[in-house]
Design a protein around this motif. Structure first.
Motif, short mmCIF file in Angstrom:
data_model
loop_
_atom_site.label_atom_id
_atom_site.label_comp_id
_atom_site.label_asym_id
_atom_site.label_seq_id
_atom_site.Cartn_x
_atom_site.Cartn_y
_atom_site.Cartn_z
N PRO A 81 -14.82 55.37 13.40
CA PRO A 81 -16.13 55.25 14.04
C PRO A 81 -16.99 56.46 13.71
O PRO A 81 -16.50 57.45 13.17
N GLY A 83 -18.41 58.33 15.91
CA GLY A 83 -17.98 59.37 16.83
C GLY A 83 -16.98 58.75 17.73
O GLY A 83 -16.57 57.62 17.52
N THR A 84 -16.54 59.47 18.75
CA THR A 84 -15.60 58.86 19.66
C THR A 84 -15.88 59.31 21.06
O THR A 84 -16.41 60.39 21.29
N ALA A 85 -15.52 58.48 22.02
CA ALA A 85 -15.77 58.78 23.42
C ALA A 85 -14.62 59.60 24.02
O ALA A 85 -14.63 59.87 25.21
N LEU A 86 -13.65 59.95 23.20
CA LEU A 86 -12.46 60.60 23.74
C LEU A 86 -12.82 61.85 24.53
O LEU A 86 -13.33 62.81 23.99
N SER A 87 -12.56 61.81 25.83
CA SER A 87 -12.91 62.99 26.62
C SER A 87 -11.69 63.55 27.34
O SER A 87 -11.79 64.49 28.09
N PHE A 88 -10.53 62.97 27.12
CA PHE A 88 -9.31 63.55 27.68
C PHE A 88 -8.62 64.32 26.57
O PHE A 88 -8.77 64.02 25.40
N ASP A 89 -7.87 65.32 26.98
CA ASP A 89 -7.35 66.27 26.00
C ASP A 89 -6.10 65.82 25.25
O ASP A 89 -5.04 66.42 25.42
N PHE A 90 -6.21 64.83 24.41
CA PHE A 90 -5.08 64.52 23.54
C PHE A 90 -5.07 65.52 22.40
O PHE A 90 -6.12 65.98 21.95
N THR A 95 -3.59 61.92 18.73
CA THR A 95 -4.68 61.04 18.34
C THR A 95 -4.34 60.29 17.06
O THR A 95 -4.59 59.09 16.94
N LEU A 147 -10.30 61.45 12.89
CA LEU A 147 -10.46 60.00 13.00
C LEU A 147 -10.12 59.32 11.67
O LEU A 147 -9.56 58.22 11.66
N LEU B 244 -8.51 55.00 26.11
CA LEU B 244 -9.29 56.23 26.33
C LEU B 244 -10.16 56.56 25.12
O LEU B 244 -11.13 57.29 25.23
N LEU B 245 -9.81 56.04 23.96
CA LEU B 245 -10.60 56.30 22.76
C LEU B 245 -11.92 55.56 22.80
O LEU B 245 -12.78 55.77 21.97
N ASP B 249 -12.83 51.29 19.57
CA ASP B 249 -11.73 51.88 18.84
C ASP B 249 -10.41 51.22 19.21
O ASP B 249 -9.58 50.96 18.35
N PRO B 299 -2.85 64.20 29.11
CA PRO B 299 -3.45 62.89 29.40
C PRO B 299 -2.60 61.68 29.01
O PRO B 299 -3.02 60.56 29.25
N GLU B 355 -18.26 63.70 31.38
CA GLU B 355 -19.02 62.47 31.46
C GLU B 355 -18.87 61.83 32.82
O GLU B 355 -17.86 61.98 33.47
#
Lengths: 404, 356
Positions: A81, A83-90, A95, A147, B244-245, B249, B299, B355
């Motif tokens: 993509p 960008g990505t919405a990933l906001s948790f700390d993987f 990932t 990504l 979560l992605l 995705d 997470p 967010e």
């Protein structure tokens, strides 16, 4: 491998793309280019089957993608993509490991094959060195590479990339596209939305130019990226030449204020003359050049830019026919520009010209000390400041023109 | 494998903490019973099946007690009949709320989500208060709990239906529909309270969340109602990681997003409803515990979900012990909020919440 036919997508009342048709052959890299909002991302989303088109079908390997399960699609098509919405700390590794999901059943664990695929993907996308850092701590460009690694870990025959180089520095942009190129040469099929026309032209086998939700042109980069199509698609003036060292087209956007509608004849050879030709043609002048040896850089540049060039075989000396033709061009031009080495044979051509300018050069010894010299950067402005041939003719007294 | 080891390690540690909290809590009350004695009582209660005889339709399991420590009958009575049901119920409720909170935060990709975000608690409140104000006969003797449970599921399903169009349920719509329904149901509860007359005290007490009057059958029912969906949720932990992605995705990684969301919402609605039906509205457990555990274990839901649930169980047992050990008992919902809110604000200030 991929076949899009009569694709139309709208969001609510707003039609985004319509009547989009194209095919992507197995083992080729196709670039989707076009202005912002042309529907590149929408077409990519249709290709990966994540949106419902109003009409049309996307086929992967012959089967309509909408009829396949998400899992089946994810084994065929991997995508990165924008960008990505990933906001948790993987972590980066976690990932990338997610890219193996299509190959794992609900209760499966990552096997050795999966680990290997993850390692290789991280290596190839050059993210292995920060494998254990949290994804959220990375810069935009690093995230983009992660990504990409995730998509590579999916090990699919088809790869879809949405602006894979958008936030990459030049080194990583080139490395990313080189990597995609290598993967494609090894048999993958890839479609990439790329806003940088020159990178797209250099790495893609074919381009699909989208504008206003339609395909404006499709085919080899050199056939798609022409000044006319680009004007039509982007509403911008461009100069299309050839990228050094390749036969891919090089697109240089021109700012509108530079457009100088003058006819200019260039006399000279080598890089200085080539630069003058580019500069003038870029500024919108109608340029001719000569006499110049065939195979000279300046002659080649003129050919690239569709400028008329009067050439003679290298080392053959200037014959009368060529000299006369060049002199006619010089006489008809609004201005004559001398750049680089001209050779004595061109003296009559210079004399045939009306207003003469010389391009400043680091001590090149041609014998026209009396001429106005201007730096290359100011060349088109200098030409524009000269009166045009018609203005000059109007200003010239009648008797004098009779004695000419 | 390193990862599986981490999950087992954390879970085992948290089970040990839970056992310690339960044992200590069972000793605390008007009569103090030392943990050692409590431990003996609990061990005395352990039975193992020794034989199985099947005669026709009846299955007879013979069991035997493993331990027989000498403990006074009174102490056994206090621990087993008075305190333990309440403690275990607290553990189940805490477990369910923390598990559901973890799932909701994952689905909504929002660390501020909590189990009641899709209207479960408000629905339960309407069911419970409605039953208190105007009791109707509910079959199977389900009464108040049944009404709350049903109300919770109806509300959650309603929110889901409202937010779904053409088979798609965007989480943003779900969130807003949830807020709207919660507000609406809040108004219904206020109206019911206005007309509740004598029973207003009971209704308010329920709304504040408490574990008073727990009984063994309740414990058994809620364990079953929570355990089954929880096991199913564990099977979806990896899918939730990928959700979560972002949904697009996740889809391209082979997750059937809409189906997964439906399953996760349904399972966590049942779990929350089971918790809320027996304990009333206990806030903050489902919000804070997953948050804290995410800071500790990361997470990944394969480790986060079980550990958050276990930590939630310990947390609610501990706070309920506080709630009942004062001179006058306060609803545990007050204690969790009093402890939870400042801690949450601390987290909010310390860590950026990216967010919303």
């Amino acid at each position: 491998m991929l076949d899009v036919s009569d694709l139309a997508v709208s969001f609510g009342e707003q039609s985004v793309v319509s009547g989009v048709d194209f095919t992507v052959d197995r083992g080729s890299l196709v670039g989707l280019v076009g202005p912002n909002g042309a529907g590149k991302t929408t077409v990519l989303r249709a290709l990966k089957g994540t949106l419902d088109p109003d009409t049309g079908t996307v086929r992967v390997d012959g089967d309509p993608i909408r009829e396949k399960s998400a899992k089946a699609v994810s084994r065929l098509v991997a995508s990165t993509p924008q960008g990505t919405a990933l906001s948790f700390d993987f972590s980066v590794r976690q990932t990338v490991e997610m890219g193996r999901t299509p190959h794992l059943g609900r209760f499966d664990r990552m096997g050795e094959d999966d680990q290997r695929a993850v390692e290789r993907a991280m290596e190839r996308a050059s993210v292995a060195e920060f494998a254990d850092r949290p994804f959220t701590s990375l810069s935009g460009g690093e995230r983009q590479r992660v990504l990409l690694a995730r998509a590579l870990a999916q090990e699919t025959p088809v790869l879809l990339l949405d602006e894979p180089t958008a936030s990459l520095d030049i080194n990583h942009a080139v490395r990313t596209l080189e990597l995609v190129r290598t993967l494609v040469d090894d048999g993958k099929t890839a479609v990439a939305a790329i806003h940088d026309l020159n990178l797209a032209a250099r790495y893609c086998d074919e381009l699909v130019l989208l504008a206003g939700g339609r395909v404006r042109a499709a085919g080899r980069p050199a056939d798609v990226l022409t000044s006319d199509t680009l004007r039509d698609a982007f509403d911008a003036e461009t100069l299309v030449t050839t990228q050094p060292g390749t036969d891919a087209p090089l697109v240089t956007p021109l700012s509108e204020r530079e457009s100088v509608a003058r006819r200019v004849h260039v006399i000279g050879t080598g890089t200085p003359a080539a630069a003058a030709v580019s500069k003038l043609a870029g500024a919108g002048c109608q340029v001719s050049i000569g006499v110049v040896p065939a195979g000279d850089t300046a002659a080649e540049r003129a050919a690239d830019l569709d400028c008329e060039a009067v050439t003679v075989p290298t080392f053959a000396g200037i014959d009368d026919a060529a000299r006369e033709r060049a002199a006619d061009l010089a006489a008809a031009a609004d201005a004559v520009v001398i750049a680089g080495e001209t050779g004595d044979g061109n003296r009559p051509v210079i004399e045939a010209g009306n207003a003469c300018l010389a391009v400043e050069s680091g001590g090149s010894g041609h014998a026209s000390g009396a001429l106005d010299t201007v730096p290359l950067a100011g060349l088109s402005e200098a030409v524009a400041s000269l009166p045009s041939a018609t203005e000059r003719d109007a200003a010239r007294p009648l008797d004098q023109s009779a004695t000419d | 494998m390193r990862f599986a080891g981490r999950t087992v390690g954390w879970s085992a540690g948290l089970v040990a903490v839970l056992c310690a909290v339960v044992t200590t809590s069972a000793g605390i009350g008007p009569v103090w019973i030392p943990p050692g004695v409590v431990g003996k009582v609990l061990l005395n209660a352990v039975v193992v099946p020794t034989g199985l005889s099947i005669s026709g339709p009846a299955v007879d399991v013979t069991t035997a007690h493993v331990f027989s420590y000498a403990v006074s009958d009174l102490q056994t009575q206090i621990v087993m009949q008075v305190r333990l049901p309440r403690i275990l119920l607290g553990a189940v409720v805490g477990f369910s709320l923390a598990a559901a909170g973890t799932i909701m935060q994952g689905i909504f990709r929002n660390p501020m989500a909590d189990p009641s975000i899709i209207g479960v608690s408000s629905g339960a409140a309407v069911g419970a208060v409605g039953f208190i104000v105007a009791p109707v006969v509910i079959p199977f003797g389900l009464g108040l709990r049944g009404a709350a449970f049903a109300g919770a599921l109806v509300a959650a399903f309603g929110v889901y239906l409202i937010a779904t169009r053409n088979g798609r349920t965007p989480v943003a719509t779900l969130l807003l529909a949830g807020v709207a329904i919660q507000t609406f149901l809040g108004a219904v509860v206020s109206f019911l309270l206005l007309h509740s007359g004598e029973s207003i005290r009971r209704a308010l007490y329920w709304l504040m969340g408490h574990l008073k009057g727990a009984s063994w059958p309740e414990v058994t029912t809620s364990v079953v109602l929570v355990a089954i969906p929880f096991v199913a949720l564990l099977a979806y932990a990896r899918d939730l990681n990928i959700m979560l992605l972002g949904e697009e995705d996740a889809q391209s990684l082979g997750i059937e997003v809409e189906r997964t969301k439906r399953v996760l919402l349904a399972l966590s609605a049942v779990i929350t409803a089971a918790g809320v039906a027996v304990a009333g509205i206990v806030g903050f457990v489902g919000l804070i515990v997953p948050h804290v555990m995410r800071l500790l274990v990361g997470p990944d839901h394969r480790i986060l979900l079980p550990t958050a649930a276990l930590a939630g169980a310990s947390f609610l047992v501990a706070t309920d012990t506080l709630a009942r050990s004062g001179s006058a008992e306060v609803p545990v919902g007050i204690v969790t909020a009093v402890l939870g809110a400042p801690f949450f604000l601390y987290l909010l200030r310390k860590r950026e919440v990216h967010e919303l």
